[in-house]
Design a protein around this motif. Structure first.
Motif, mmCIF file in Angstrom:
data_model
loop_
_atom_site.group_PDB
_atom_site.id
_atom_site.type_symbol
_atom_site.label_atom_id
_atom_site.label_comp_id
_atom_site.label_asym_id
_atom_site.label_seq_id
_atom_site.Cartn_x
_atom_site.Cartn_y
_atom_site.Cartn_z
ATOM 1 N N GLY A 2 0.802 -1.211 0.000
ATOM 2 C CA GLY A 2 0.000 0.000 0.000
ATOM 3 C C GLY A 2 0.838 1.265 0.000
ATOM 4 N N THR A 6 -1.654 5.445 3.162
ATOM 5 C CA THR A 6 -2.889 4.675 3.347
ATOM 6 C C THR A 6 -3.114 4.409 4.831
ATOM 7 O OG1 THR A 6 -2.597 3.607 1.205
ATOM 8 C CG2 THR A 6 -4.095 2.534 2.753
ATOM 9 N N ALA A 117 -4.701 9.888 5.250
ATOM 10 C CA ALA A 117 -4.428 9.803 3.810
ATOM 11 C C ALA A 117 -3.963 11.150 3.256
ATOM 12 C CB ALA A 117 -5.675 9.327 3.072
ATOM 13 N N TYR A 282 -7.653 -2.648 6.655
ATOM 14 C CA TYR A 282 -7.938 -1.495 5.792
ATOM 15 C C TYR A 282 -9.439 -1.203 5.749
ATOM 16 C CZ TYR A 282 -3.222 -2.352 3.844
ATOM 17 O OH TYR A 282 -1.872 -2.536 3.669
ATOM 18 N N PRO A 413 -6.228 1.009 -1.539
ATOM 19 C CA PRO A 413 -5.925 2.443 -1.444
ATOM 20 C C PRO A 413 -7.082 3.168 -0.761
ATOM 21 C CG PRO A 413 -6.689 1.904 -3.647
ATOM 22 C CD PRO A 413 -6.573 0.605 -2.918
ATOM 23 N N TRP A 414 -6.790 4.360 -0.233
ATOM 24 C CA TRP A 414 -7.858 5.186 0.319
ATOM 25 C C TRP A 414 -8.718 5.702 -0.821
ATOM 26 C CZ3 TRP A 414 -10.172 5.777 4.722
ATOM 27 C CH2 TRP A 414 -11.092 6.831 4.862
#
Length: 508
Positions: A2, A6, A117, A282, A413-414
């Motif tokens: 990542g 993140t 982020a 996540y 990912p964000w």
């Protein structure tokens, strides 16, 4: 894995003490939160002191005793988040105190996930607790403790914001507690579905009995007792009516001592602090929705905001309902669970189950922080089931705000969500006109009955014959209260009369 910015959840902690426990200490909200915070630091798998020192942002979920203008009976800290941080050896640059609302824990994971982020935070702790059991324990005693603390340091106090949910008008008409507020929504839903009072109560019990089975096995539960459907349905001295249509076993258990905490950090910080990757969870999907004011909603038995929240979080995650492995749906009462099941297109007997904690009536409903326990349980489950997905639905106010989070160990990912755009759509939905000072012939649209007052009192949402506008009224009229307690008053003809103390209704 990542991007360095993140956000990942790397530590979770929970703590519960029950009044019957030999170690029961009647702890303060701060003390309960400290136990949870320590557990969350330990859960990271690295030196807790190093993680504590790295915390740059702390957000406290507002305990009930400072959630209204009424001063706390046992005293409280003037800076709840910093009182907790001081005890765990942390001194973050930023401390925040979140407003009232059960959606808060999930909303904060999303808000501060975005802050990480964007580079506005790096190591974040979200912490909440409720000391309702302590308040009850000391209620009739003379040896009350004083939990007052004066802590110096910055605090971004966002205010209790209680009056975003209630008003002088709703308070005047008895809508001062969640059971009567949700009773209106529950009976409106029942009316739309055309279900009888008895059948609907059984449906509620059938929805909730399986939750108690989860609570019975949860070491953090406040009431680890398995409940049968008939036990929940049957009104007894121990399962008394609280507010129609709810006996006690269908109501969130708020007199609990519970705390929860979560540590979020950037992937970069997790690597720097040496947090093992098998601890990283996540946030794949998220959404934060706001409903219209209660009396303006076209259908009091529905929640467009909750539906939007579920669908948007799934869209952001790129998932369908069938891809979800675990669910924890906010369950202060059956209504929010029914609504979310409908939004997701699932049944109450879905084999995945509807809770990981055991639900608010059985696990415990620690004020504004319940869903932090749901998130903690979800994180634990996701670590045990790498690559699978867990869904958390968090509800606040009178079905007023709904936040959803979807979690997994699978790197992601964000991603931004479209909550602002969708909230504008919800705000623009048609509204019902409200007449606060109501007189004349009318019809009952929905109702609740309060059994916790010296005189049993009916609470009515009605529609005036004259213009179809909606109003609130209360009644102590024996015939009308009898119909509301023992029959089905939906659609009944009434006459409403305004007084200085509010609108009063009687059977026409």
């Amino acid at each position: 894995m990542g991007d360095a910015r993140t956000p990942v959840i790397v530590g979770i902690g929970q703590f519960t003490e029950n009044i019957g426990d030999s170690e029961y200490r009647a702890m303060s909200a701060v003390e309960l939160a400290v136990e949870a915070a320590k557990a969350a630091l330990a859960d990271t798998g690295v030196d807790g002191a190093a993680v504590a020192k790295a915390i740059d942002t702390v957000i406290g979920l507002r305990p009930f005793d400072i959630s209204s203008p009424i001063p706390p009976k046992l005293g409280a800290s003037n800076n709840y988040p910093r009182s907790i941080m001081r005890r765990i050896g942390a001194d973050p640059a930023r401390a925040v105190l979140e407003p009232v609302g059960g959606q808060g824990p999930q909303k904060l994971v999303t808000e501060f996930g975005a802050a990480i982020a964007n580079g506005d935070a790096d190591v974040v702790m979200i912490v909440g607790s409720e000391a309702g059991s302590t308040a009850r324990y000391y209620a009739g005693r003379d040896d009350k403790p004083d939990f007052t603390e004066q802590i110096d340091g910055q605090l971004e106090d966002r205010g209790h914001q209680l009056f975003s949910y209630i008003s002088e008008y709703t308070i005047k008409h008895g809508l001062t507690g969640a059971p009567s507020q949700y009773g209106l929504l529950e009976n409106a839903r029942r009316a739309r579905l055309g279900v009888s009072v008895a059948d609907y109560r059984r449906q509620m019990a059938e929805l909730f009995a399986p939750l108690s089975k989860i609570a019975a096995k949860n070491p953090f539960s406040s009431s680890p007792v398995e409940r049968e459907v008939d036990e929940i349905v049957t009104v007894t001295d121990d399962n008394r009516m609280i507010a129609d249509p709810y006996p006690r076993l269908l109501v969130a258990r708020d007199q609990v001592n519970q705390g929860a905490a979560a540590v979020l950090m950037s992937v970069e910080a997790a690597r720097r602090l040496g947090v093992p990757e098998d601890k990283w969870v996540y946030l794949h999907g998220h959404a934060d929705m706001v409903e219209q004011q209660v009396l303006e909603r076209a259908d009091l038995g529905a929640s467009p905001a909750a539906v939007h929240a579920a669908r948007e979080a799934l869209r952001v995650a790129g998932l369908g309902v069938d891809d979800i492995a675990t669910l924890d749906l906010y369950s202060c009462f059956p209504f929010p669970v029914f609504v979310m099941c409908e939004a997701l297109g699932i049944d109450g007997d879905d084999p995945r189950g509807l809770t990981l904690t055991g639900g608010l009536p059985y696990f415990g409903g620690p004020g504004n922080s319940y869903s932090l326990h749901a998130i903690a349980e979800t994180v634990t489950q996701m670590r045990d089931r790498p690559g699978q997905f867990g869904f958390v639905g968090a509800n606040g106010g009178i079905m007023s705000k709904y936040s959803v989070g979807i979690y997994s160990t699978a790197p992601a990912p964000w991603r931004a969500d479209r909550s602002a755009e969708l909230n504008a759509e919800i705000a623009a939905l048609p509204k019902v006109a409200v007449t606060e000072v109501a007189d004349g012939p009318a019809t009952i649209e929905t109702y609740s009955v309060r059994y916790d007052w010296p005189v049993r009192t009916g609470i009515i949402v009605g529609r005036l014959d004259a213009d179809g506008s909606r109003f609130l009224a209360t009644t102590k009229d024996e015939d009308l209260v009898g119909l509301m307690s023992d029959g089905d008053p939906i659609g009944a003809r009434i006459v409403v009369k305004s007084t200085e103390k509010g609108n009063r209704a009687r059977l026409a």
